[in-house]
Scaffold this motif. Structure first.
Motif, PDB file in Angstrom:
ATOM      1  N   SER A  92       0.818  -1.203   0.000  1.00 12.92           N
ATOM      2  CA  SER A  92       0.000   0.000   0.000  1.00 12.92           C
ATOM      3  C   SER A  92       0.855   1.257   0.000  1.00 12.92           C
ATOM      4  O   SER A  92       0.336   2.352   0.022  1.00 12.92           O
ATOM      5  N   PHE A  93       2.209   1.079  -0.058  1.00  8.59           N
ATOM      6  CA  PHE A  93       3.154   2.192  -0.062  1.00  8.59           C
ATOM      7  C   PHE A  93       3.106   2.995   1.227  1.00  8.59           C
ATOM      8  O   PHE A  93       3.598   4.103   1.280  1.00  8.59           O
ATOM      9  N   HIS A  94       2.482   2.431   2.255  1.00  5.43           N
ATOM     10  CA  HIS A  94       2.464   3.062   3.568  1.00  5.43           C
ATOM     11  C   HIS A  94       3.210   2.171   4.536  1.00  5.43           C
ATOM     12  O   HIS A  94       3.064   0.945   4.496  1.00  5.43           O
ATOM     13  N   PRO A  95       4.014   2.731   5.438  1.00  5.29           N
ATOM     14  CA  PRO A  95       4.622   1.894   6.470  1.00  5.29           C
ATOM     15  C   PRO A  95       3.555   1.366   7.415  1.00  5.29           C
ATOM     16  O   PRO A  95       2.574   2.053   7.690  1.00  5.29           O
ATOM     17  N   ALA A  96       3.733   0.143   7.891  1.00  5.45           N
ATOM     18  CA  ALA A  96       2.766  -0.402   8.846  1.00  5.45           C
ATOM     19  C   ALA A  96       2.800   0.380  10.146  1.00  5.45           C
ATOM     20  O   ALA A  96       1.778   0.596  10.793  1.00  5.45           O
ATOM     21  N   THR A  97       3.999   0.826  10.527  1.00  9.66           N
ATOM     22  CA  THR A  97       4.142   1.608  11.757  1.00  9.66           C
ATOM     23  C   THR A  97       5.155   2.733  11.539  1.00  9.66           C
ATOM     24  O   THR A  97       6.006   2.660  10.652  1.00  9.66           O
ATOM     25  N   PHE A  98       5.038   3.769  12.344  1.00  9.66           N
ATOM     26  CA  PHE A  98       6.065   4.796  12.444  1.00  9.66           C
ATOM     27  C   PHE A  98       6.783   4.607  13.779  1.00  9.66           C
ATOM     28  O   PHE A  98       6.188   4.161  14.765  1.00  9.66           O
ATOM     29  N   VAL A  99       8.060   4.962  13.798  1.00  9.56           N
ATOM     30  CA  VAL A  99       8.844   4.920  15.030  1.00  9.56           C
ATOM     31  C   VAL A  99       9.123   6.352  15.465  1.00  9.56           C
ATOM     32  O   VAL A  99       9.773   7.114  14.741  1.00  9.56           O
ATOM     33  N   VAL A 109      -6.751  16.580   5.106  1.00  6.33           N
ATOM     34  CA  VAL A 109      -5.360  16.306   5.470  1.00  6.33           C
ATOM     35  C   VAL A 109      -5.105  14.799   5.512  1.00  6.33           C
ATOM     36  O   VAL A 109      -4.042  14.327   5.099  1.00  6.33           O
ATOM     37  N   VAL A 110      -6.077  14.040   5.995  1.00  7.28           N
ATOM     38  CA  VAL A 110      -5.936  12.585   6.040  1.00  7.28           C
ATOM     39  C   VAL A 110      -5.762  12.041   4.626  1.00  7.28           C
ATOM     40  O   VAL A 110      -4.884  11.200   4.364  1.00  7.28           O
ATOM     41  N   TYR A 111      -6.568  12.529   3.682  1.00  5.81           N
ATOM     42  CA  TYR A 111      -6.433  12.099   2.288  1.00  5.81           C
ATOM     43  C   TYR A 111      -5.075  12.508   1.715  1.00  5.81           C
ATOM     44  O   TYR A 111      -4.415  11.718   1.018  1.00  5.81           O
ATOM     45  N   LEU A 112      -4.648  13.742   1.993  1.00  5.31           N
ATOM     46  CA  LEU A 112      -3.376  14.230   1.457  1.00  5.31           C
ATOM     47  C   LEU A 112      -2.196  13.388   1.936  1.00  5.31           C
ATOM     48  O   LEU A 112      -1.202  13.229   1.220  1.00  5.31           O
ATOM     49  N   LEU A 113      -2.275  12.854   3.152  1.00  3.41           N
ATOM     50  CA  LEU A 113      -1.200  12.010   3.661  1.00  3.41           C
ATOM     51  C   LEU A 113      -1.314  10.579   3.158  1.00  3.41           C
ATOM     52  O   LEU A 113      -0.306   9.918   2.902  1.00  3.41           O
ATOM     53  N   LYS A 114      -2.542  10.094   2.999  1.00  5.59           N
ATOM     54  CA  LYS A 114      -2.723   8.710   2.536  1.00  5.59           C
ATOM     55  C   LYS A 114      -2.350   8.536   1.068  1.00  5.59           C
ATOM     56  O   LYS A 114      -1.983   7.442   0.641  1.00  5.59           O
ATOM     57  N   ARG A 115      -2.415   9.615   0.289  1.00  2.00           N
ATOM     58  CA  ARG A 115      -2.102   9.503  -1.136  1.00  2.00           C
ATOM     59  C   ARG A 115      -0.602   9.411  -1.396  1.00  2.00           C
ATOM     60  O   ARG A 115      -0.168   9.011  -2.478  1.00  2.00           O
ATOM     61  N   LEU A 116       0.218   9.764  -0.394  1.00  2.00           N
ATOM     62  CA  LEU A 116       1.662   9.791  -0.570  1.00  2.00           C
ATOM     63  C   LEU A 116       2.269   8.400  -0.478  1.00  2.00           C
ATOM     64  O   LEU A 116       1.754   7.516   0.201  1.00  2.00           O
ATOM     65  N   HIS A 117       3.387   8.215  -1.180  1.00  3.58           N
ATOM     66  CA  HIS A 117       4.169   6.980  -1.078  1.00  3.58           C
ATOM     67  C   HIS A 117       5.358   7.255  -0.162  1.00  3.58           C
ATOM     68  O   HIS A 117       6.068   8.253  -0.338  1.00  3.58           O
ATOM     69  N   TYR A 118       5.587   6.360   0.786  1.00  8.58           N
ATOM     70  CA  TYR A 118       6.617   6.609   1.795  1.00  8.58           C
ATOM     71  C   TYR A 118       7.893   5.812   1.569  1.00  8.58           C
ATOM     72  O   TYR A 118       8.896   6.047   2.239  1.00  8.58           O
ATOM     73  N   CYS A 119       7.867   4.858   0.645  1.00  8.52           N
ATOM     74  CA  CYS A 119       9.074   4.125   0.224  1.00  8.52           C
ATOM     75  C   CYS A 119       9.843   3.538   1.406  1.00  8.52           C
ATOM     76  O   CYS A 119      11.086   3.505   1.410  1.00  8.52           O
ATOM     77  N   ILE A 143       2.961  17.982   8.775  1.00  8.49           N
ATOM     78  CA  ILE A 143       4.158  18.146   7.961  1.00  8.49           C
ATOM     79  C   ILE A 143       5.244  17.158   8.367  1.00  8.49           C
ATOM     80  O   ILE A 143       6.011  16.677   7.526  1.00  8.49           O
ATOM     81  N   GLY A 144       5.290  16.801   9.648  1.00  8.48           N
ATOM     82  CA  GLY A 144       6.258  15.810  10.097  1.00  8.48           C
ATOM     83  C   GLY A 144       6.059  14.471   9.418  1.00  8.48           C
ATOM     84  O   GLY A 144       7.027  13.798   9.038  1.00  8.48           O
ATOM     85  N   VAL A 145       4.803  14.064   9.238  1.00 11.69           N
ATOM     86  CA  VAL A 145       4.503  12.818   8.519  1.00 11.69           C
ATOM     87  C   VAL A 145       4.771  12.992   7.027  1.00 11.69           C
ATOM     88  O   VAL A 145       5.372  12.124   6.382  1.00 11.69           O
ATOM     89  N   CYS A 178       8.421  10.072  -0.150  1.00  2.00           N
ATOM     90  CA  CYS A 178       9.481  10.160  -1.154  1.00  2.00           C
ATOM     91  C   CYS A 178       8.945  10.793  -2.445  1.00  2.00           C
ATOM     92  O   CYS A 178       9.340  10.418  -3.549  1.00  2.00           O
ATOM     93  N   GLU A 179       8.014  11.729  -2.303  1.00  2.00           N
ATOM     94  CA  GLU A 179       7.500  12.458  -3.461  1.00  2.00           C
ATOM     95  C   GLU A 179       7.153  13.878  -3.050  1.00  2.00           C
ATOM     96  O   GLU A 179       7.305  14.261  -1.883  1.00  2.00           O
ATOM     97  N   ASP A 180       6.745  14.652  -4.017  1.00  3.20           N
ATOM     98  CA  ASP A 180       6.504  16.073  -3.791  1.00  3.20           C
ATOM     99  C   ASP A 180       5.362  16.288  -2.786  1.00  3.20           C
ATOM    100  O   ASP A 180       4.301  15.685  -2.894  1.00  3.20           O
ATOM    101  N   ILE A 181       5.599  17.168  -1.794  1.00  4.68           N
ATOM    102  CA  ILE A 181       4.580  17.457  -0.775  1.00  4.68           C
ATOM    103  C   ILE A 181       4.180  18.931  -0.813  1.00  4.68           C
ATOM    104  O   ILE A 181       3.701  19.468   0.199  1.00  4.68           O
ATOM    105  N   THR A 182       4.337  19.571  -1.954  1.00  3.81           N
ATOM    106  CA  THR A 182       3.997  20.992  -2.076  1.00  3.81           C
ATOM    107  C   THR A 182       2.539  21.246  -1.714  1.00  3.81           C
ATOM    108  O   THR A 182       2.221  22.233  -1.026  1.00  3.81           O
ATOM    109  N   VAL A 183       1.640  20.369  -2.152  1.00  4.88           N
ATOM    110  CA  VAL A 183       0.213  20.540  -1.855  1.00  4.88           C
ATOM    111  C   VAL A 183      -0.016  20.501  -0.343  1.00  4.88           C
ATOM    112  O   VAL A 183      -0.774  21.313   0.206  1.00  4.88           O
ATOM    113  N   ASN A 184       0.650  19.570   0.336  1.00  9.14           N
ATOM    114  CA  ASN A 184       0.511  19.479   1.801  1.00  9.14           C
ATOM    115  C   ASN A 184       0.984  20.756   2.484  1.00  9.14           C
ATOM    116  O   ASN A 184       0.334  21.259   3.413  1.00  9.14           O
ATOM    117  N   ILE A 185       2.116  21.284   2.024  1.00  8.00           N
ATOM    118  CA  ILE A 185       2.678  22.493   2.641  1.00  8.00           C
ATOM    119  C   ILE A 185       1.736  23.674   2.462  1.00  8.00           C
ATOM    120  O   ILE A 185       1.424  24.398   3.416  1.00  8.00           O
TER     121      ILE A 185
END
Length: 311
Positions: free
Chosen positions: A8-15, A161-171, A184-186, A191-198
């Motif tokens: 799903s291109f999302h990490p299962a967990t964040f540390v 904001v939830v959608y904007l973060l879920k659409r990103l690929h975290y590699c 913004i921390g998330v 590993c892609e452009d986050i201009t829209v989030n900013i």
């Protein structure tokens, strides 16, 4: 390394690392945070109980204060327990969905608190500038509509904001140098452009808390203009005293929040652990101090608390 869900291109967990560079001080830092959290829980619970059980406090000013108290309890509880867990190395992991949920509620509650402070400024404006219409303007029906509007606005701002973060690929990036999840921390882990989030974060910050702060300033400018037209100095002092607690709470809420927001975006030479410390303080200091300010400065709250707890 935590297991990652690459499908799903999302990490299962964040540390969550806490405050990088200050790992040795985490246990010591946890002590003031724990104390502030306990004070916030006890103070806000006592204040809320007093307002609910004391009939003389069932007026618009204190109904709004009870809303602020609930928001303070929720905001500190959303952040501090996980922060303490990270400081004590009990659990530094948080699931991807859990992280988004925490981020959503932190900002949702913050925006709602800002709206409540604006409503409290409007309450003081009507009470001082148009006192004869106070009871007809701020009815219980109007207060309910204000509360619903505040919650609806917060939801509409934060849901995208939830959608904007879920659409990103975290590699596979899942190491977050922070004590809790924020937008913004998330996004910076992607590993892609986050201009829209900013830009969305900047726009919503200005259109919510920014505009609220401006409207609050306008309300108090109108209050001061109205007071200076009155001949009696005694009336001036009495009216300003009723606004004193609210002004203190406004300063405690917006000053650390805007300072933290500004330093995160423009303070490139400020150490990361300082930025993280500021981000933690603005969600724990106002909830701790608000009940103290109202308890000390408001005679009605103080007398009401004495009647409630000495029954």
């Amino acid at each position: 390394m935590s297991v990652l869900n690459y499908t799903s291109f999302h990490p299962a967990t964040f540390v969550l690392l806490g405050m990088p560079g200050m790992e040795q001080a985490h246990v010591w830092l946890s002590i003031p945070f724990c104390v502030m959290y306990v004070v916030a829980l006890l103070g806000n619970s006592a204040l809320l109980f007093t307002i609910i059980t004391e009939p003389s406090l069932h007026v618009p000013m204190y109904i709004f204060l009870s809303m602020l108290t609930v928001a303070d309890l929720l905001l500190s509880t959303t952040v501090v327990p996980k922060t303490l867990s990270v400081f004590w190395s009990l659990s530094k992991e948080i699931s991807f969905n859990g992280c988004l949920t925490q981020m959503f509620f932190i900002d949702f509650i913050f925006i709602t608190e800002s709206a409540i402070l604006l409503a409290m400024a409007f309450d003081r404006y009507v009470a001082i500038c148009d006192p004869l219409r106070y009871t007809t303007v701020l009815t219980h029906s109007v207060i309910r509509k204000i509360a619903v509007a505040a919650l609806t606005r917060s939801f509409c701002i934060m849901f995208p904001v939830v959608y904007l973060l879920k659409r990103l690929h975290y590699c596979g990036h899942n190491i977050m140098p922070h004590t809790y999840c924020e937008h913004i921390g998330v996004a910076t882990l992607a590993c892609e452009d986050i201009t829209v989030n900013i830009w969305y974060g900047l726009a919503t910050g200005f259109l919510s808390a920014g505009l609220d702060a401006i409207f609050i300033a306008v309300s108090y400018a109108c209050i001061l203009r109205s007071l200076f037209r009155l001949p009696s100095q005694g009336v001036h002092l009495k009216a300003l005293n009723t606004c004193g607690s609210h002004i203190c709470v406004i300063l405690m809420f917006y000053t650390p929040a805007f300072f933290s927001w500004g330093t995160h975006r423009f303070g490139r030479h400020i150490p990361r652990h300082t930025l993280i410390l500021l981000a933690n303080l603005y969600v724990v200091i106002p909830p701790m101090l608000n009940p103290i300010v109202y308890g000390v400065r408001s005679k009605q709250v103080w007398k009401g608390a004495i009647r409630v707890f000495l029954r």
